[in-house]
Scaffold this motif. Structure first.
Motif, PDB file in Angstrom:
ATOM      1  N   GLY A  65      44.271  38.217  56.303  1.00 13.73           N
ATOM      2  CA  GLY A  65      44.535  39.663  56.274  1.00 13.73           C
ATOM      3  C   GLY A  65      45.893  39.917  55.649  1.00 13.73           C
ATOM      4  O   GLY A  65      46.726  39.013  55.545  1.00 13.73           O
ATOM      5  N   CYS A  66      46.112  41.138  55.200  1.00 13.87           N
ATOM      6  CA  CYS A  66      47.409  41.448  54.584  1.00 13.87           C
ATOM      7  C   CYS A  66      47.766  42.898  54.832  1.00 13.87           C
ATOM      8  O   CYS A  66      46.960  43.795  54.613  1.00 13.87           O
ATOM      9  CB  CYS A  66      47.379  41.160  53.079  1.00 13.87           C
ATOM     10  N   ARG A  67      49.003  43.122  55.282  1.00 13.57           N
ATOM     11  CA  ARG A  67      49.448  44.472  55.605  1.00 13.57           C
ATOM     12  C   ARG A  67      49.854  45.254  54.361  1.00 13.57           C
ATOM     13  O   ARG A  67      50.090  46.442  54.422  1.00 13.57           O
ATOM     14  CB  ARG A  67      50.621  44.432  56.597  1.00 13.57           C
ATOM     15  N   THR A  82      49.273  46.771  50.435  1.00 16.74           N
ATOM     16  CA  THR A  82      48.135  47.562  49.958  1.00 16.74           C
ATOM     17  C   THR A  82      48.075  47.570  48.440  1.00 16.74           C
ATOM     18  O   THR A  82      47.888  48.618  47.825  1.00 16.74           O
ATOM     19  CB  THR A  82      48.256  49.016  50.469  1.00 16.74           C
ATOM     20  N   CYS A  83      48.229  46.406  47.845  1.00 14.24           N
ATOM     21  CA  CYS A  83      48.194  46.334  46.386  1.00 14.24           C
ATOM     22  C   CYS A  83      46.793  46.744  45.910  1.00 14.24           C
ATOM     23  O   CYS A  83      45.795  46.174  46.347  1.00 14.24           O
ATOM     24  CB  CYS A  83      48.542  44.924  45.936  1.00 14.24           C
ATOM     25  N   ARG A  84      46.754  47.711  45.023  1.00 12.23           N
ATOM     26  CA  ARG A  84      45.481  48.359  44.717  1.00 12.23           C
ATOM     27  C   ARG A  84      44.546  47.488  43.879  1.00 12.23           C
ATOM     28  O   ARG A  84      43.382  47.811  43.718  1.00 12.23           O
ATOM     29  CB  ARG A  84      45.747  49.692  44.002  1.00 12.23           C
ATOM     30  N   PHE A  85      45.051  46.387  43.349  1.00 14.35           N
ATOM     31  CA  PHE A  85      44.223  45.482  42.545  1.00 14.35           C
ATOM     32  C   PHE A  85      43.673  44.323  43.369  1.00 14.35           C
ATOM     33  O   PHE A  85      42.928  43.496  42.851  1.00 14.35           O
ATOM     34  CB  PHE A  85      45.051  44.913  41.381  1.00 14.35           C
ATOM     35  N   CYS A  86      44.019  44.226  44.646  1.00 18.48           N
ATOM     36  CA  CYS A  86      43.804  42.987  45.409  1.00 18.48           C
ATOM     37  C   CYS A  86      42.646  43.123  46.400  1.00 18.48           C
ATOM     38  O   CYS A  86      42.522  44.131  47.098  1.00 18.48           O
ATOM     39  CB  CYS A  86      45.087  42.646  46.159  1.00 18.48           C
ATOM     40  N   GLN A  87      41.822  42.086  46.481  1.00 19.74           N
ATOM     41  CA  GLN A  87      40.660  42.114  47.374  1.00 19.74           C
ATOM     42  C   GLN A  87      40.991  41.666  48.804  1.00 19.74           C
ATOM     43  O   GLN A  87      40.181  41.843  49.695  1.00 19.74           O
ATOM     44  CB  GLN A  87      39.557  41.211  46.808  1.00 19.74           C
TER      45      GLN A  87
HETATM   46  S1  SF4 Z   1      48.558  40.995  46.276  1.00 19.70           S
HETATM   47 FE1  SF4 Z   1      47.105  41.141  47.990  1.00 19.70          FE
HETATM   48  S2  SF4 Z   1      47.617  39.443  49.327  1.00 19.70           S
HETATM   49 FE2  SF4 Z   1      49.384  39.750  47.958  1.00 19.70          FE
HETATM   50  S3  SF4 Z   1      50.759  41.158  49.070  1.00 19.70           S
HETATM   51 FE3  SF4 Z   1      49.415  42.435  47.788  1.00 19.70          FE
HETATM   52  S4  SF4 Z   1      47.710  42.995  49.153  1.00 19.70           S
HETATM   53 FE4  SF4 Z   1      48.735  41.232  50.071  1.00 19.70          FE
END
Ligand code: SF4
Length: 430
Positions: A178-180, A182-187
């Protein structure tokens, strides 16, 4: 329900690109004590041979792939089905199947696994053994009579300690899911949720003991952001990171090596501080760090939801180099709304970072299923930008598959048009 449980054979289409996720699923079956025969097919032909060779009552065939591979895997599924005479129940899991279950079912799979697969695979094999309806299994999409993907109840997102990263196999240890951010390109946040779930140090140490028991001496980790280990929020908890690294070291023999913040994981630029680097230097064997920069344009970084601008990127590279790490810095070209001026700023920053001692890992933006930018138009990347990336690569300052990713991006955009978001979604009550 049968008097005696039916025998189930799990055949895995075993591909290098997805071994980590597959190992976690197989570990879940072992941990839950679910009886099954296991066969691994490393090619389409071998997979078909396994399907035909097993004497089990039921054959479950596991597939997993990332979005850019979806088309090739669908062609392979057709080949395997033909070679095996249509035997077997084929399920596709992973991030693409989670985001595009209708497309996966339309492509020929019998089932799509939605979300985290550990509890789904355990329930699915048990349901096959007991001949129970698959609508009782959480985390599935199943075709109804009209061909529409029906979803069963969601699979739970359990604490990471509930299942191991591997059992009787090897691989990186998943320390955070999980990741807090919110990068809009990331799954990642879409697939695993918007909060960190960290594996306990005790569980990580148990994994290390297993590796050492099999004669292995190198330990690597899977995490969206390495220096977030143990922290619920944006600020690293270096005490927790040290507890983890020291615990791992204690389990390793003297010649054992710990790799942290390098492949297959990375660090966020604002987490690269002198204090953090001094800590890593005491424990890790890697001479490089992977740092996510993504763009040299503050405007694009803000639009992409990265949560940092360019200033910590320059600082991170300088600090990492000062502490003896070679930074590999990720950039994405062609993010939606990126202008030629933004690209020029990225090229300028990439060149500056290379001067400081970094290598640039270049990517082309791909509108990945499940992300907020699934339907976004990739920005045009002119020949001049491509040439500049080639020039950096020829000097040894850049590497990556940006040309291949540009082809993937075009194919993903086609899929997105064919499957408008949230179309034809139904849920079972099972
Ligand atoms: S790229 Fe994806 S995994 Fe990396 S910090 Fe952004 S949301 Fe998290």
């Amino acid at each position: 329900m049968p008097d005696v449980a039916l025998a189930v054979c799990v055949v895995v289409r075993y591909r290098k690109a997805v071994t980590y996720g597959v190992h976690a699923l197989l570990a879940a079956l072992d941990t839950a004590g679910v009886e099954h025969e296991l066969r691994l097919g490393t090619t389409a032909e071998e997979t078909a041979d396994h399907i035909l060779a097993t004497g089990a009552d039921r054959v479950l065939v596991l597939w997993s792939f990332y979005s850019p591979d979806a088309e090739a895997m669908a062609a392979e599924l057709a080949a395997v089905s033909e070679l095996s005479g249509g035997r077997g129940l084929h399920i596709a899991g992973g991030v693409h199947a989670t985001a595009e279950p209708q497309q996966v079912l339309d492509s020929g799979w019998d089932l799509a696994g939605i979300g985290e697969g550990e509890s789904t695979i355990v329930s699915l094999v048990r349901a096959l053994q007991q001949d129970e309806p698959l609508t009782t299994v959480p985390g599935l999409a199943i075709k109804d009579a009209d061909g529409v993907a029906l979803r069963t109840r969601p699979a739970p997102q359990l604490p990471l300690d509930a299942f191991p990263s591997f059992a009787g196999r090897s691989g990186p240890i998943e320390i955070t899911r999980g990741c807090r951010y919110t990068c809009r390109f990331c799954q990642t946040p879409f697939m695993f949720g918007g909060q960190f779930r960290h594996r306990s140090v005790a569980s990580v140490r148990a994994h290390v003991r297993e590796l050492v028991g099999r004669g292995l001496r190198d330990v690597r980790f899977i995490t969206p952001t390495s220096l977030s280990y143990g922290s619920p929020g944006p600020d690293p908890d270096l005490g927790k990171v040290e507890e983890l690294l020291a615990g791992v070291k204690e389990e390793l023999p003297p010649h054992g090596r710990v790799f942290f913040g390098s492949f297959p994981s990375e660090v966020r630029p604002e987490h690269v501080t002198p204090e953090a680097m001094r800590l890593l230097k005491r424990y890790v064997a890697n001479d490089n760090l992977i740092i996510g920069a993504q763009s040299g344009s503050d405007r694009v970084l803000a639009a992409s939801g990265r949560g940092h601008d360019t200033s910590p990127v320059r600082d991170a590279v300088r600090i990492a180099v000062e502490h003896g790490f070679r930074p590999n810095v990720d950039f994405i070209f062609g993010m939606p709304g990126e202008s030629q001026d933004d690209q020029a700023q990225s090229l300028q920053l990439a060149g500056d970072l290379a001067e400081l001692g970094a290598r640039i890992h270049t990517h082309t933006f791909m509108p990945l299923p499940g992300t907020p930018w699934r339907d976004a138009e990739p920005a045009f990347i002119p020949l001049a930008t491509m040439s500049e990336l080639d020039r950096l690569a020829q000097r040894g300052d850049a590497y990556g598959h940006w040309r291949k990713q540009a082809e993937h991006a075009a194919r993903l955009a086609e899929t997105a048009k064919a499957y408008p978001r949230r179309a034809r979604r139904r849920r079972t009550t099972g």
